[in-house]
Design a protein around this motif. Structure first.
Motif, PDB file in Angstrom:
ATOM      1  N   LEU B  32      -3.926  25.432  28.230  1.00 33.19           N
ATOM      2  CA  LEU B  32      -4.298  24.513  27.155  1.00 33.19           C
ATOM      3  C   LEU B  32      -5.693  23.948  27.363  1.00 33.19           C
ATOM      4  O   LEU B  32      -6.446  23.738  26.411  1.00 33.19           O
ATOM      5  CB  LEU B  32      -3.279  23.374  27.066  1.00 33.19           C
ATOM      6  CG  LEU B  32      -1.873  23.787  26.635  1.00 33.19           C
ATOM      7  CD1 LEU B  32      -0.941  22.605  26.635  1.00 33.19           C
ATOM      8  CD2 LEU B  32      -1.903  24.417  25.266  1.00 33.19           C
ATOM      9  N   LEU B  36      -8.965  24.096  24.865  1.00 34.98           N
ATOM     10  CA  LEU B  36      -9.777  22.955  24.476  1.00 34.98           C
ATOM     11  C   LEU B  36     -11.246  23.252  24.687  1.00 34.98           C
ATOM     12  O   LEU B  36     -12.097  22.933  23.853  1.00 34.98           O
ATOM     13  CB  LEU B  36      -9.345  21.745  25.295  1.00 34.98           C
ATOM     14  CG  LEU B  36     -10.099  20.456  25.028  1.00 34.98           C
ATOM     15  CD1 LEU B  36      -9.931  20.063  23.579  1.00 34.98           C
ATOM     16  CD2 LEU B  36      -9.572  19.354  25.933  1.00 34.98           C
ATOM     17  N   SER B  92     -15.080  12.545  20.176  1.00 34.79           N
ATOM     18  CA  SER B  92     -13.804  11.864  19.931  1.00 34.79           C
ATOM     19  C   SER B  92     -12.649  12.854  19.932  1.00 34.79           C
ATOM     20  O   SER B  92     -11.578  12.576  20.472  1.00 34.79           O
ATOM     21  CB  SER B  92     -13.807  11.157  18.574  1.00 34.79           C
ATOM     22  OG  SER B  92     -15.077  10.769  18.217  1.00 34.79           O
ATOM     23  N   THR B  93     -12.892  13.995  19.314  1.00 33.02           N
ATOM     24  CA  THR B  93     -11.819  14.994  19.298  1.00 33.02           C
ATOM     25  C   THR B  93     -11.452  15.395  20.718  1.00 33.02           C
ATOM     26  O   THR B  93     -10.275  15.484  21.073  1.00 33.02           O
ATOM     27  CB  THR B  93     -12.263  16.241  18.509  1.00 33.02           C
ATOM     28  OG1 THR B  93     -12.829  15.830  17.277  1.00 33.02           O
ATOM     29  CG2 THR B  93     -11.103  17.155  18.261  1.00 33.02           C
ATOM     30  N   VAL B  96      -9.390  12.622  22.291  1.00 32.82           N
ATOM     31  CA  VAL B  96      -7.989  12.642  21.869  1.00 32.82           C
ATOM     32  C   VAL B  96      -7.259  13.797  22.515  1.00 32.82           C
ATOM     33  O   VAL B  96      -6.142  13.659  23.021  1.00 32.82           O
ATOM     34  CB  VAL B  96      -7.895  12.737  20.325  1.00 32.82           C
ATOM     35  CG1 VAL B  96      -6.467  12.934  19.897  1.00 32.82           C
ATOM     36  CG2 VAL B  96      -8.466  11.494  19.688  1.00 32.82           C
ATOM     37  N   ALA B  97      -7.933  14.967  22.530  1.00 35.42           N
ATOM     38  CA  ALA B  97      -7.275  16.149  23.095  1.00 35.42           C
ATOM     39  C   ALA B  97      -6.960  15.930  24.571  1.00 35.42           C
ATOM     40  O   ALA B  97      -5.873  16.287  25.048  1.00 35.42           O
ATOM     41  CB  ALA B  97      -8.158  17.369  22.900  1.00 35.42           C
ATOM     42  N   LEU B 100      -3.981  13.760  24.952  1.00 36.53           N
ATOM     43  CA  LEU B 100      -2.752  14.508  24.711  1.00 36.53           C
ATOM     44  C   LEU B 100      -2.421  15.408  25.893  1.00 36.53           C
ATOM     45  O   LEU B 100      -1.255  15.536  26.292  1.00 36.53           O
ATOM     46  CB  LEU B 100      -2.888  15.342  23.435  1.00 36.53           C
ATOM     47  CG  LEU B 100      -2.990  14.555  22.127  1.00 36.53           C
ATOM     48  CD1 LEU B 100      -3.154  15.486  20.960  1.00 36.53           C
ATOM     49  CD2 LEU B 100      -1.768  13.697  21.936  1.00 36.53           C
ATOM     50  N   LEU B 101      -3.461  16.020  26.464  1.00 38.46           N
ATOM     51  CA  LEU B 101      -3.202  16.908  27.599  1.00 38.46           C
ATOM     52  C   LEU B 101      -2.641  16.133  28.782  1.00 38.46           C
ATOM     53  O   LEU B 101      -1.749  16.608  29.485  1.00 38.46           O
ATOM     54  CB  LEU B 101      -4.482  17.631  28.002  1.00 38.46           C
ATOM     55  CG  LEU B 101      -4.858  18.809  27.112  1.00 38.46           C
ATOM     56  CD1 LEU B 101      -6.119  19.465  27.605  1.00 38.46           C
ATOM     57  CD2 LEU B 101      -3.744  19.816  27.077  1.00 38.46           C
TER      58      LEU B 101
END
Lengths: 500, 122, 494
Positions: B32, B36, B92-93, B96-97, B100-101
């Motif tokens: 993952l 990213l 920002s993305t 957030v990623a 989540l990870l």
């Protein structure tokens, strides 16, 4: 032509919707709940019959259109043909309501509130179908009728009911969608869908597209009118309580389909156009086929309600046949048969229900000698049976006679043969029941008495009406005159037409 | 390779390569975190594309030098301004990623996609 | 104040969103009310803007009075005002609904939820009112990031779903941005109105074709057009009910609305390129309708069923765009309104059932009609609308779509719409059968006034939306003729 703005058609529809709401609220008080049904039924009949004098004198009562979408509106129109269906349905609702009360209480059925409420909504939808002034209004109430009858079909809530409900929905929804495509196509071709006597589609589209539209619409309405092979839902729907079968599947739902066919033949396409398109002959043959085959299947049924179901399928195709003959007498016969068959068949179903409620027997083979114990019931049954057969002085004869004349006008004697054969077949599946009821001896029913009054009075009433209408076809609501006026309008293309 | 290709078109071909690394990386990599990173590379490709649009021959930074006038002497500042925004978005993305990870790592213990999906369905 | 409606629409929720974490730390109880206040102001602004625009025509609101094409402007016409109203209304309704789910949380969670929720609203509102293509990208990403966060708050499975959504959604955003880059490269402008003028002579150039394709892919991913719908089922299934009702109701619709704007207003549908693109969209939409409906039948989880159903329903909108004539576009726009309300209502019901009985599996919905009569009543209305039974709203969107399709002799689309109505009937009636007909094993405690089926804050939104479906259906003529028709390209009906 006299067109008046009048809101009585709308009140006729709305009164039972309001009643449905009140019924739902009166769940805990059965007598109050039943009272709402009866008040609404009498009210509806009163409203409908109050419009009779105006319509009989040649006026058409129209409500103001409710614009619901760009370019289309919903509106209700009381013309002669609408009055036939509306008067019939509203009068029979009263009768059926009394009968239902007796039946449901005798059998101590569950879910009675939902039953009476759904019934009220169904009758509202039936009024809407009768009074629909254009194709969209017709379709809206047609689908509402489909949805509103579902709770009634699945009333028993057991597995068989669920399966029958699914079958019913599958047939009616698919038919409904096909009808919708046909209707929208008509709107695309002509920009409107208002019913006009004598049809309005002539010259508006290519022959192929008009033929396809006709087929789509016939399938759509033919499902409810139980034309073979679209009839499969009707025997399955017999799992519903008998009053449901009586009113809805002998009068309201199936007659809505047949009424739709008459509207489409007479007020959308018109006999002239259909003659040019050449599709009506196929419809007539299918109707004839249905008449014969359904009677043959009926003979083989032992379950009383199923036998009556197949009889209904055949009798409905009388109406379709009348429409498909495209001749004035034929269409007249078809229209009048809506009334005639309704009274006769509802009598038969009422008797079947009375037998079920009183002695709890479903099958004909178990009914030996019941005539001793239930003479009025079986007497009414006899009258209904003889009427279906086509005996003179009972109302069935009138429509059959007109249909035969219509076939003659067309020069197609084969359909007279179909009518005669169907009469014989009806005799052979109905009269034996009367015979074994009265003339076969049995000890079985000794301790039973006649059906209770709430059920008995309605069925005697409808049987009596069958005889009265057989002698005076215009008694009561002037059905015969209304049918004549409607046919005149179709044939001459305007609503106060001259001679034929 | 012709001078023209090297000076004018090579840049766009490289941007295209970067842009393709994005989806290809996301599809074909199992980890993952690597997905990213591929996503980030894709976003960078778009940013460079915009910046390349603003370049002009013989032009200098868009800060006024007294005496040097004329639009052709300064590179177009608008793509730079736009891309500041885009960089912030990308940041920002990624933030957030990564959050989540972290959660996925905590709950499932691994960051390999097939393993995570397997543990998810249990 | 009245002149500032477009700005208020965005700024009030935005500032509130930024301030809420502080308020949450200080006074946890006030957060909800402040958020609701912000949304009410947004609603009022949207209504005000709609009224203004219906009376006086398109509204160009220039920030700082910088003239376009250099300044950023907001352009409001009846369609965007209508969309803004829809977004803010549904946002408010779902916020009221979410009360129950957040009662026991700490200040951080409450603060974060409301902040993200308001930011999502801001992002969506910005997308519909902006007149600048790059500004659109900014709002697109604002809404997407907030959505990722909200979805991820639904538990451990939701985090994985959110991550995948993030990856795929960012591809979409980047594709869109690349498309914008190409457009900027050949026209030099970012203002939508200016772009519409400048791009016309260049429509056949490869740059524009690439730009169009990139925007198609970008918006297609965001609206879950087949085959770019892969992210949707998991996200919609695992997200928490109070977030997903809003997201499912509105997010994909805004992307569809954006596609409508770009292809009809900026590029202009008369072009050959766009005509081909619309055909492609139509093909994908038709396949998506059928695939979505069939997959929905196969599901045993209520939310996943609704997710696949959403894929099918958004494809209706795309189909309307592909049909392209007046009725097709009206059908598409009307379906945006309808589906937003229907799907939001259905997900609210799903959340309500889960809250009351803990069940998401359809097979466990036995006797639901007695446990939750009003909720199931609303469900029946929503189900009838999804199938397309008159007089609910869903029937009329199908009416317009089929009318448009028959006018253009696109019979495959007609068949797709009719077939999908029947497929919808299958999976919705299965639930009705379970809820009303089947008998369960254990004793049911029916709902009564002493033990209400759902708290008011949950029940009222459900019932309001359910009744709304009927009202929009019966009164769709004023909505279509007085509001939506002005959203058609060319500014009104022929």
């Amino acid at each position: 032509m006299n067109v008046l703005i009048d809101y009585r058609p709308l009140w006729a529809v709305v009164i039972s919707l309001v009643a449905a709401g009140l019924i739902m609220l009166s769940d805990k008080k059965p007598n109050l709940r039943e009272a709402w049904t009866l008040i609404a039924a009498f009210g509806k009949m009163f409203i409908v019959f109050s419009m009779l004098p105006a319509v009989l004198s040649g006026q058409i009562l129209v409500t103001e259109p409710l614009h619901v979408a760009k370019g289309i509106s919903l509106y209700l129109k009381a013309d002669p043909m609408a009055m036939i269906f509306a008067a019939l349905a509203s009068a029979l609702w009263i009768v059926t309501s009394f009968y239902s009360i007796g039946y449901m209480r005798k059998l101590k059925e569950e879910h009675q509130t939902g039953y009476f409420a759904s019934f009220a909504v169904c009758l509202a939808a039936t009024m809407g179908i009768a009074f629909a002034g254009n194709l969209l209004t017709f379709f809206v109430f047609y689908e509402i009728l489909t949805i509103a009858t579902y709770p009634l079909v699945i009333h028993e809530r057991d597995d068989e009911a669920i399966k029958s409900g699914r079958k019913y929905l599958a047939y009616t929804l698919i038919g409904g969608q096909l009808l919708l495509v046909g209707i929208i196509w008509v709107y695309v071709l002509t920009g409107g869908g208002d019913f006009q006597a004598g049809g309005f589609l002539a010259g508006k589209g290519s022959v192929t597209s008009l033929r396809i539209i006709f087929v789509l619409m016939m399938i759509g309405t033919g499902v409810k009118a139980a034309i073979m092979p679209l009839h499969g839902w009707l025997p399955a729907a017999m799992v519903a309580p008998t009053p449901v079968s009586a009113l809805l599947h002998a009068v309201a739902v199936v007659k809505a389909g047949a009424f739709g066919i008459l509207r489409i033949v007479g007020f959308v396409f018109g006999p002239e156009l259909l003659k040019d398109l050449g599709v009506a002959t196929a419809l007539a043959w299918i109707a004839g086929f249905t008449i014969i085959v359904s009677s043959l299947i009926a003979i083989a049924q032992d379950n009383l309600k199923r036998r009556l179901a197949f009889s209904t399928i055949g009798q409905l195709s009388y109406v379709v046949l009348g429409a498909a003959l495209l001749t004035p007498m034929g269409i007249l016969g078809g229209m009048y048969h809506i009334v005639a068959h309704a009274f006769m068949k509802i009598t038969l179903f009422f008797c079947a229900g009375a037998i079920l409620a009183t002695v709890h027997k479903h099958n004909i083979s178990e009914l030996n000698g019941i005539g001793r114990q239930m003479p009025f019931t079986m007497g009414a049954f006899a009258i209904g049976s003889l009427g279906i057969t086509g005996l003179p002085f009972i109302v069935g004869f009138i429509s059959k006679y007109n249909l035969a004349l219509g076939a003659l006008e067309r020069g197609q004697g084969i359909f007279i043969a179909v009518l005669l054969a169907s009469g014989l077949l009806s005799a052979s599946y109905l009269l034996p029941i009367v015979y074994i009821a009265f003339f076969k001896k049995s000890e079985e029913f000794q301790e039973y008495k006649e059906a209770n009054l709430c059920m008995l009075v309605p069925l005697v009433f409808t049987a009596a009406v069958s005889i009265i209408l057989g002698i005076f076809p215009n008694a009561g609501a002037h059905f015969y005159d209304l049918a004549t006026m409607a046919v005149k309008s179709i044939v001459t293309g305007n609503l106060l037409g001259g001679g034929w | 390779m012709s001078k023209e290709f090297l000076s004018q078109y090579l840049l766009y071909w490289l941007i295209a390569v970067l842009f393709m690394i994005g989806p290809i990386g996301m599809i074909f990599k199992n980890n993952l975190m690597k997905k990213l990173m591929a996503m980030n590379i894709m976003q960078v490709a778009v940013i460079i594309f915009f910046l390349a649009l603003g370049q002009k021959m013989d032009a200098t930074l868009p800060i006024e030098i007294p005496g040097l006038t004329g639009v052709t002497n300064y590179i177009n500042p608008l793509p730079h301004a736009l891309m500041l925004t885009a960089i912030v978005v990308s940041l920002s993305t990624t933030g957030v990623a990564l959050a989540l990870l972290l959660l996925i790592q905590k709950k499932y213990g691994v960051l390999e996609e097939d393993e995570v999906l397997r543990r998810m369905d249990q | 104040m009245r002149e500032q409606y477009p700005a208020l629409l965005i700024i009030v929720p935005l500032l509130t969103a930024l301030v809420i974490p502080i308020i949450a730390y200080l006074v946890k109880r006030l957060v909800r009310w402040i958020a609701m206040g912000a949304l009410i102001i947004a609603n009022i602004s949207a209504i005000g803007a709609l009224m203004h625009v219906l009376n006086q025509g398109v509204w160009h609101y220039r920030f700082g009075n910088w003239m376009p094409p250099w300044g950023i402007e907001y352009v409001i016409d009846p369609l965007s005002a209508g969309m803004a109203l829809l977004i803010s209304f549904i946002s408010l309704v779902v916020l009221i609904y979410s009360d129950v789910f957040l009662k026991e949380e700490g200040w951080l969670k409450i603060g974060m939820y409301h902040t993200l929720y308001l930011l999502l609203t801001v992002g969506l509102l910005g997308m519909v009112v902006t007149g600048d293509v790059f500004n659109f990208y900014v709002f697109l990403e604002i809404s997407s990031l907030s959505a990722y966060g909200l979805i991820a708050s639904g538990g451990s499975k939701a985090v994985v779903a959110a991550f995948r959504y993030l990856l795929i959604g960012t591809i979409g955003g980047s594709c869109y941005l690349l498309g914008v880059g190409y457009l900027y490269a050949i026209t030099g402008t970012l203002n939508m109105g200016d772009l519409a003028v400048r791009v016309q002579p260049l429509m056949d150039s490869p740059a524009v074709i690439v730009a169009v394709s990139m925007i198609l892919v970008g918006m297609g991913i965001k609206m879950a057009l087949f085959p770019m719908h892969g992210w949707l089922p998991d996200s919609y299934t695992y997200a928490p009910p109070h977030a997903i009702s809003f997201i499912s109701g509105v997010m994909t619709k805004v992307a569809a609305y954006a596609m409508f704007r770009y292809f009809y207003f900026i590029f202009g549908a008369a072009n050959e390129t766009i005509a081909i693109v619309l055909q492609v969209i139509g093909a994908f939409a038709a396949i998506g309708i059928i695939v979505g409906s069939i997959m929905a039948i196969a599901q045993s989880d209520f939310r996943r069923m609704l997710a696949y159903s959403s894929i099918a329903q958004v494809s209706y909108i795309a189909l309307g765009l592909a049909i392209g004539n007046m009725y097709g576009l009206i059908g598409a726009m009307f379906h945006i309104l309808n589906h937003a309300i229907m799907k939001c209502c259905l997900f609210l019901i799903a959340g309500g059932i889960k809250w009351k009985t803990g069940e998401y599996k359809i097979a466990k919905f036995i006797e639901m009609s007695r446990k939750m009569p009003k909720t199931m009543g609303a469900f029946i209305i929503a189900a009838l609308s999804m199938v397309g039974i008159p007089p609910t709203a869903g029937f009329f969107s199908k009416w317009y779509l089929v009318l448009g399709a028959i006018e253009k002799n696109m019979w495959i689309y007609v068949a797709a719409i009719v077939l999908s109505s029947l497929l919808n009937a299958i999976y919705f009636f299965r639930i009705i059968e379970n809820a009303y007909l089947k008998k369960g094993q254990e004793d049911i405690v029916p709902a009564s006034p002493k033990k209400p089926e759902l708290p008011f804050s949950m029940l009222v939104p459900i019932i309001v939306l359910g009744i709304g479906i009927l009202i929009i259906g019966i009164f769709n003529e004023p909505i279509v003729c007085q509001v939506m028709q002005y959203g058609l390209p060319g500014g009104g009906m022929r």
